[in-house]
Each structure stands twice: as C-alpha cells, then as structure tokens.
Design a protein around this motif. Structure first.
Motif, PDB file in Angstrom:
ATOM      1  N   PHE A  65       0.828  -1.198   0.000  1.00 43.38           N
ATOM      2  CA  PHE A  65       0.000   0.000   0.000  1.00 43.38           C
ATOM      3  C   PHE A  65       0.868   1.256   0.000  1.00 43.38           C
ATOM      4  O   PHE A  65       0.579   2.241  -0.687  1.00 43.38           O
ATOM      5  CB  PHE A  65      -0.927  -0.025   1.216  1.00 43.38           C
ATOM      6  CG  PHE A  65      -2.056   0.962   1.161  1.00 43.38           C
ATOM      7  CD1 PHE A  65      -2.693   1.272  -0.020  1.00 43.38           C
ATOM      8  CD2 PHE A  65      -2.505   1.576   2.324  1.00 43.38           C
ATOM      9  CE1 PHE A  65      -3.745   2.180  -0.070  1.00 43.38           C
ATOM     10  CE2 PHE A  65      -3.558   2.480   2.311  1.00 43.38           C
ATOM     11  CZ  PHE A  65      -4.176   2.783   1.114  1.00 43.38           C
ATOM     12  N   GLY A  66       1.963   1.223   0.752  1.00 40.22           N
ATOM     13  CA  GLY A  66       2.884   2.350   0.763  1.00 40.22           C
ATOM     14  C   GLY A  66       3.604   2.522  -0.556  1.00 40.22           C
ATOM     15  O   GLY A  66       3.789   3.647  -1.040  1.00 40.22           O
ATOM     16  N   ILE A  67       4.021   1.406  -1.165  1.00 38.24           N
ATOM     17  CA  ILE A  67       4.671   1.475  -2.478  1.00 38.24           C
ATOM     18  C   ILE A  67       3.723   2.060  -3.513  1.00 38.24           C
ATOM     19  O   ILE A  67       4.109   2.883  -4.345  1.00 38.24           O
ATOM     20  CB  ILE A  67       5.132   0.076  -2.919  1.00 38.24           C
ATOM     21  CG1 ILE A  67       6.291  -0.415  -2.047  1.00 38.24           C
ATOM     22  CG2 ILE A  67       5.549   0.074  -4.395  1.00 38.24           C
ATOM     23  CD1 ILE A  67       6.702  -1.853  -2.310  1.00 38.24           C
ATOM     24  N   ALA A  68       2.467   1.649  -3.455  1.00 34.20           N
ATOM     25  CA  ALA A  68       1.504   2.058  -4.475  1.00 34.20           C
ATOM     26  C   ALA A  68       1.021   3.492  -4.272  1.00 34.20           C
ATOM     27  O   ALA A  68       0.931   4.267  -5.236  1.00 34.20           O
ATOM     28  CB  ALA A  68       0.315   1.103  -4.484  1.00 34.20           C
ATOM     29  N   PHE A  69       0.706   3.867  -3.044  1.00 34.74           N
ATOM     30  CA  PHE A  69       0.014   5.140  -2.830  1.00 34.74           C
ATOM     31  C   PHE A  69       0.626   6.025  -1.757  1.00 34.74           C
ATOM     32  O   PHE A  69       0.076   7.084  -1.452  1.00 34.74           O
ATOM     33  CB  PHE A  69      -1.460   4.871  -2.495  1.00 34.74           C
ATOM     34  CG  PHE A  69      -2.210   4.203  -3.614  1.00 34.74           C
ATOM     35  CD1 PHE A  69      -2.527   4.901  -4.769  1.00 34.74           C
ATOM     36  CD2 PHE A  69      -2.570   2.866  -3.529  1.00 34.74           C
ATOM     37  CE1 PHE A  69      -3.205   4.298  -5.806  1.00 34.74           C
ATOM     38  CE2 PHE A  69      -3.251   2.247  -4.569  1.00 34.74           C
ATOM     39  CZ  PHE A  69      -3.565   2.963  -5.718  1.00 34.74           C
ATOM     40  N   GLY A  70       1.762   5.619  -1.190  1.00 31.83           N
ATOM     41  CA  GLY A  70       2.401   6.471  -0.207  1.00 31.83           C
ATOM     42  C   GLY A  70       2.936   7.752  -0.841  1.00 31.83           C
ATOM     43  O   GLY A  70       3.352   7.762  -1.998  1.00 31.83           O
ATOM     44  N   ASP A  71       2.902   8.839  -0.098  1.00 28.55           N
ATOM     45  CA  ASP A  71       3.419  10.105  -0.601  1.00 28.55           C
ATOM     46  C   ASP A  71       4.940  10.028  -0.745  1.00 28.55           C
ATOM     47  O   ASP A  71       5.617   9.318  -0.004  1.00 28.55           O
ATOM     48  CB  ASP A  71       3.051  11.243   0.352  1.00 28.55           C
ATOM     49  CG  ASP A  71       1.561  11.524   0.342  1.00 28.55           C
ATOM     50  OD1 ASP A  71       0.939  11.385  -0.730  1.00 28.55           O
ATOM     51  OD2 ASP A  71       1.011  11.869   1.407  1.00 28.55           O
ATOM     52  N   GLY A  72       5.463  10.785  -1.685  1.00 23.58           N
ATOM     53  CA  GLY A  72       6.902  10.785  -1.918  1.00 23.58           C
ATOM     54  C   GLY A  72       7.305   9.658  -2.850  1.00 23.58           C
ATOM     55  O   GLY A  72       6.490   8.861  -3.304  1.00 23.58           O
ATOM     56  N   GLY A  73       8.595   9.593  -3.139  1.00 19.78           N
ATOM     57  CA  GLY A  73       9.099   8.517  -3.974  1.00 19.78           C
ATOM     58  C   GLY A  73       9.524   8.944  -5.357  1.00 19.78           C
ATOM     59  O   GLY A  73      10.062   8.140  -6.112  1.00 19.78           O
ATOM     60  N   GLY A  74       9.234  10.168  -5.748  1.00 24.60           N
ATOM     61  CA  GLY A  74       9.746  10.678  -7.012  1.00 24.60           C
ATOM     62  C   GLY A  74       9.083  10.132  -8.256  1.00 24.60           C
ATOM     63  O   GLY A  74       9.657  10.183  -9.340  1.00 24.60           O
ATOM     64  N   GLY A  75       7.865   9.592  -8.152  1.00 28.94           N
ATOM     65  CA  GLY A  75       7.139   9.141  -9.333  1.00 28.94           C
ATOM     66  C   GLY A  75       7.359   7.705  -9.711  1.00 28.94           C
ATOM     67  O   GLY A  75       6.641   7.157 -10.550  1.00 28.94           O
ATOM     68  N   LEU A  76       8.354   7.047  -9.113  1.00 25.74           N
ATOM     69  CA  LEU A  76       8.637   5.659  -9.457  1.00 25.74           C
ATOM     70  C   LEU A  76       8.086   4.688  -8.425  1.00 25.74           C
ATOM     71  O   LEU A  76       7.673   3.577  -8.755  1.00 25.74           O
ATOM     72  CB  LEU A  76      10.146   5.445  -9.594  1.00 25.74           C
ATOM     73  CG  LEU A  76      10.809   6.162 -10.770  1.00 25.74           C
ATOM     74  CD1 LEU A  76      12.316   5.933 -10.743  1.00 25.74           C
ATOM     75  CD2 LEU A  76      10.227   5.677 -12.093  1.00 25.74           C
ATOM     76  N   VAL A  77       8.051   5.081  -7.174  1.00 23.84           N
ATOM     77  CA  VAL A  77       7.582   4.209  -6.112  1.00 23.84           C
ATOM     78  C   VAL A  77       7.193   5.073  -4.922  1.00 23.84           C
ATOM     79  O   VAL A  77       7.800   6.124  -4.675  1.00 23.84           O
ATOM     80  CB  VAL A  77       8.687   3.195  -5.718  1.00 23.84           C
ATOM     81  CG1 VAL A  77       9.913   3.902  -5.158  1.00 23.84           C
ATOM     82  CG2 VAL A  77       8.172   2.159  -4.737  1.00 23.84           C
ATOM     83  N   GLY A  78       6.141   4.659  -4.210  1.00 20.67           N
ATOM     84  CA  GLY A  78       5.735   5.395  -3.023  1.00 20.67           C
ATOM     85  C   GLY A  78       6.811   5.349  -1.954  1.00 20.67           C
ATOM     86  O   GLY A  78       7.499   4.337  -1.794  1.00 20.67           O
ATOM     87  N   GLY A  79       6.933   6.419  -1.197  1.00 21.48           N
ATOM     88  CA  GLY A  79       8.022   6.505  -0.236  1.00 21.48           C
ATOM     89  C   GLY A  79       7.596   6.579   1.208  1.00 21.48           C
ATOM     90  O   GLY A  79       8.412   6.886   2.080  1.00 21.48           O
ATOM     91  N   SER A  80       6.345   6.268   1.519  1.00 24.88           N
ATOM     92  CA  SER A  80       5.874   6.352   2.905  1.00 24.88           C
ATOM     93  C   SER A  80       4.645   5.479   3.068  1.00 24.88           C
ATOM     94  O   SER A  80       4.101   4.951   2.102  1.00 24.88           O
ATOM     95  CB  SER A  80       5.548   7.810   3.265  1.00 24.88           C
ATOM     96  OG  SER A  80       4.538   8.320   2.398  1.00 24.88           O
ATOM     97  N   GLY A  81       4.217   5.330   4.326  1.00 18.88           N
ATOM     98  CA  GLY A  81       2.998   4.572   4.591  1.00 18.88           C
ATOM     99  C   GLY A  81       3.188   3.084   4.739  1.00 18.88           C
ATOM    100  O   GLY A  81       2.224   2.321   4.661  1.00 18.88           O
ATOM    101  N   PHE A  82       4.414   2.635   4.975  1.00 14.65           N
ATOM    102  CA  PHE A  82       4.656   1.213   5.177  1.00 14.65           C
ATOM    103  C   PHE A  82       4.217   0.813   6.590  1.00 14.65           C
ATOM    104  O   PHE A  82       4.446   1.541   7.559  1.00 14.65           O
ATOM    105  CB  PHE A  82       6.133   0.895   4.958  1.00 14.65           C
ATOM    106  CG  PHE A  82       6.661   1.415   3.644  1.00 14.65           C
ATOM    107  CD1 PHE A  82       6.193   0.875   2.457  1.00 14.65           C
ATOM    108  CD2 PHE A  82       7.570   2.449   3.590  1.00 14.65           C
ATOM    109  CE1 PHE A  82       6.636   1.359   1.227  1.00 14.65           C
ATOM    110  CE2 PHE A  82       8.029   2.938   2.373  1.00 14.65           C
ATOM    111  CZ  PHE A  82       7.551   2.390   1.190  1.00 14.65           C
ATOM    112  N   VAL A  83       3.580  -0.332   6.707  1.00 17.32           N
ATOM    113  CA  VAL A  83       2.974  -0.789   7.968  1.00 17.32           C
ATOM    114  C   VAL A  83       2.196   0.378   8.585  1.00 17.32           C
ATOM    115  O   VAL A  83       2.553   0.901   9.654  1.00 17.32           O
ATOM    116  CB  VAL A  83       4.034  -1.317   8.963  1.00 17.32           C
ATOM    117  CG1 VAL A  83       3.338  -2.123  10.066  1.00 17.32           C
ATOM    118  CG2 VAL A  83       5.078  -2.171   8.278  1.00 17.32           C
ATOM    119  N   PRO A  84       1.152   0.824   7.916  1.00 22.38           N
ATOM    120  CA  PRO A  84       0.445   2.029   8.372  1.00 22.38           C
ATOM    121  C   PRO A  84      -0.117   1.900   9.781  1.00 22.38           C
ATOM    122  O   PRO A  84      -0.597   0.843  10.189  1.00 22.38           O
ATOM    123  CB  PRO A  84      -0.673   2.194   7.336  1.00 22.38           C
ATOM    124  CG  PRO A  84      -0.817   0.850   6.697  1.00 22.38           C
ATOM    125  CD  PRO A  84       0.535   0.237   6.722  1.00 22.38           C
TER     126      PRO A  84
END
Length: 461
Positions: A65-84
C-alpha cells in the motif's frame, strides 16, 4: 453531523461495499478455473484462491500500500505509509495517503488490496494444473510488490505515467495486462501440461464442469460492478452518481463481449462454443475496465464486442504457438487488456477526460495521436518491467528449487500430492474393491482415467 461528514460517510460505505464485491470475485475465479480444469485438481485450484487472499492482504498491508500510494518517492515508487498506523488508516486526505481525500486510509487499503488479489489470480490461471503450491506462496509475495510499483506509476498522483496523462480508470493495464504478463512468464517456464501437445499439435484437455465455469463468470460479472464503479472512490467523483454511468458502460461492454465471442466462434470454430462465450464476457469486462469512465455507451459496446472477437482468435493463437494456458488468461486478460488500453487513444470523449482531469480526447474526437501515444508508452513500460522481473524471479525459482510438479504427480492430480485431500473424494478414496491403494501418506490412483498421458513429459523446473 455536518454535510461534509455525511459525504465522507456515504463515500466510505460505497468504497467498502465495492471492495467487498471485488474480494468476492475470488469466488468467481475459483469456480471459473475449477470448471475449466480437471476434477483431480479442483481442490488445488480452490486452495490457491484462498492462498491469494492470505498472501496479498498481509504483504500489501506491510509494504504494498505504501509502495503504491504512499506520498513521496519521485514518481517511481511510493516513499511512505509502510505498515500504516491506526492514525494513518483513520485519517482522511492526510499524509501518507493524501490521495484518498474522500475516505479513510483503511477504506482505501481495503479497496486497493482487492485489486492486487485479482491481478494475482490472473497469474495463477495461466499456470494451472502443473505448478507446485510453494510457488504460489513465494511468487505471490514478489508479484504483490511488482503490482504495487506499477500501481504507483499509473494511479498515484505523482506516478510518472499518471503525470503524463495515461488513462486507465480501473486497471486494464495495471491489473489485467500485468497479471497476464506474469502468467505468460510462468507458462513459458513451466511448459505445457503432459499430453497437451502431441507432435506439436494441441490436444483438447476439456474442463470438467462448465456449470462451474458459468457460475464463476456470472460472479465475476457481478463483482465487476464493484471493480469499475468503485474506482470512483467516492459518491461524487465526476459528479454525484457518476459511478452509475461507469456501471452502465461496464454492463454494455460485457454483454457485447458475449455476442462478439459467439459470432467469432460460430465463424471460426463453426460452433457457438460456451467457453468462448464466457471468456468473451470476461475479455470485454477487462477491456472496458480502462475505458468505462472515459467513453460513450456506444463506444463501450464496440470495445466489448471487439474484445469478444479478440479472445476467440487470441486463444487459438496462444495454442498455435505452443503455449498452454488452461483457462485462457493470456487472451482474456492480456490481449484484451491491451485492446482496452489502446482503445482510449481513439474513443476517449474530451469532455469526460476534462471532467476526470486525466489525459486528452481520443483520435476519433479530433484529439490527434497524443493520447494513443501515451497509452502505448504505458503498455510498453509496464510490459517490459513486469514480464522481465517475473520471468527472472520464476527462472531463479526453477533452476534452484523447481516450480513444476513431477510427471507422476501431475498424472495423479495435485489435490492428493499437494494437499493430501480430494476435490471429489468419492472418486479417489481407497475402499475395499475400489480403485486406489495407499502408500504412506500419498494416494496413488489406479483408475485408468487418472493414468499419466503417454506423451513425452516436458522438461521440468
């Protein structure tokens, strides 16, 4: 309760209900695949569909869920929201899931994880009847991560394909095309089932229960009303009740897909083949998934009818080139997913693109080739990434541990060898004067129906 709170409550109810419909599609896949395969593998087919929900739900919560829709990451991968956390899942429109502005993060997770589970079910359909159970567990984890990356590209507001204007409302590319690509990698590495090709010519291996298959398709058709309309993620996205327009296009396309497949099978096969009609409905639903919010109803009928034709011709082509796809996933989800994605380059209504703030109008409406080019770019990028990564991971599994069952196991059926149980016990349980004999913990059936085919066994992983 304020008006804003009432809107959030209504949208949350709608998204959770849609998520339940999409999760119920696993029952549809179970019946569809069980019906199109042989009775000695029915229990195995059912087990892997339950396993899909177990694997995807946990992996997607931890990282997907973090990879898909987390904020940040520069357009290639989500950068936050892991183990929400609890606060992150209850928040509405706040980091790390600011994209879900109309519902809590928990509702967003529930809806999106159901999509990931559907994509993985497509993978396993193409690999049915000869894959070891552990592969479903191990590759299921890997594929959930691959799926999440592509989801970010296409659906996250900062995803690089999203910012270019790629249109894929509910996942012809993200869910279906991607699942078919991984399934293709698996089918190529596994090789065909024993007896499927004799002297290079495909041999029919009919499914054991077409009533199951029909029930599965009807369940999937029903579940698609959560899949496509639910992708509005609110009751007022695109205007209050816009999801009803999406549902209308979805149903029109599916209906046209049945007729398209019926027409094509009557002309090409000379018979109105039931399995082709059923896959025609699925293919049309796949194709309209990208376009359901962007096209006029007449275009939905065209998209669905063409998808029904594609699945008939595509299934025959897959067999002709020597690939064994027991349930027709490569044509129904892969080829039809490509068609549905590209169709937007021709048929997107400019006013709908403006309403949804995604991409431009199609070529037919004077929009030029721009949108078609973006759609093609998305297909190439997703195809290269998903197929290459899936093939590499499955190849490593093949050369190290092995991904295919042994010939005697395949002949006996995966119900017994992989699970120690039977989908149809009365045909296999050893009784005095019966057909089987137990050796240790594994039943070896001596019924002639279950003897391995005489064709040479393919190379195993």
């Amino acid at each position: 309760m304020s008006t804003a709170e009432l809107g959030i409550a209504a949208s949350t109810i709608w998204v959770v209900l849609a998520a339940i419909l999409v999760l119920f599609m696993q029952a549809g896949f179970a019946f569809l695949e069980a019906g199109l395969t042989r009775m000695k593998n029915v229990g195995h087919i059912a087990a892997k569909n339950v396993l899909i929900l177990g694997v995807v739900s946990i992996v997607y919560y931890l990282v997907g869920f973090g990879i898909a829709f987390g904020d940040g990451g520069g357009g290639l991968v989500g950068g936050s929201g892991f183990v929400p956390s609890v606060d992150q899942l209850l928040a509405i429109g706040a980091e790390p899931f600011s994209w879900f502005g109309s519902v809590p993060g928990a509702a967003g997770y529930l809806f999106e994880v159901a999509f990931a589970a559907v994509s993985l079910a497509i993978v396993w359909g193409a690999m049915a009847e000869r894959t070891r159970l552990w592969v479903y567990l191990a590759f299921g984890v890997v594929f959930t991560l691959l799926y999440s990356v592509v989801s970010h590209w296409v659906w996250s507001p900062d995803g690089w394909l999203y910012t270019k204007g790629m249109q894929d409302f509910a996942g012809s590319t993200v869910v279906h095309y991607q699942g078919a690509l991984a399934g293709l990698a698996g089918a190529l590495l596994l090789g065909p089932r024993i007896g499927k090709f004799v002297d290079g010519k495909p041999q029919p291996i009919p499914g054991h229960n077409m009533a199951f298959t029909t029930l599965g398709v009807i369940i999937l058709w029903f579940g698609w009303f959560g899949f496509n309309p639910g992708s509005t993620l609110s009751v007022d996205f695109g205007g209050v009740g816009f999801f009803a327009y999406v549902a209308l296009n979805t149903n029109l396309a599916a209906s046209a897909g049945v007729l398209g497949a019926l027409t094509a099978s009557w002309i090409v096969i000379k018979k109105p083949d039931l399995s082709m009609m059923l896959n025609g409905a699925i293919a049309a639903l796949v194709a309209i998934t990208a376009a359901c919010a962007f096209v006029a109803p007449w275009a939905a009928i065209v998209i669905g009818f063409v998808a029904g034709v594609i699945v008939v011709l595509g299934s025959l082509l897959v067999e002709r080139v020597g690939i064994d796809d027991p349930v027709g996933a490569l044509a129904a989800h892969g080829m039809s997913g490509v068609w549905g994605t590209l169709a937007l380059g021709f048929l997107t209504v400019p006013e709908l693109a403006d309403k949804l703030e995604t991409g431009r109008g199609g070529l037919l409406y004077g929009g030029g080739f721009h949108q078609l080019g973006i759609q093609a770019l998305g297909l190439v990028a997703v195809g290269a990434f998903t197929f290459t990564a899936s093939f590499l991971v499955l190849w490593l599994m093949k050369v190290t541990v092995g991904i295919r069952t042994e010939p005697h196991v395949e002949g006996m059926g995966l119900d017994v060898s992989e699970h120690g149980m039977w989908g149809y016990p009365e045909f296999y349980i050893p009784v005095p004067g019966g057909y089987g004999t137990e050796h240790g913990h594994r039943l070896v059936s001596h019924h002639p129906r279950d003897a391995p085919a005489s064709a040479p066994a393919p190379v195993h992983g």
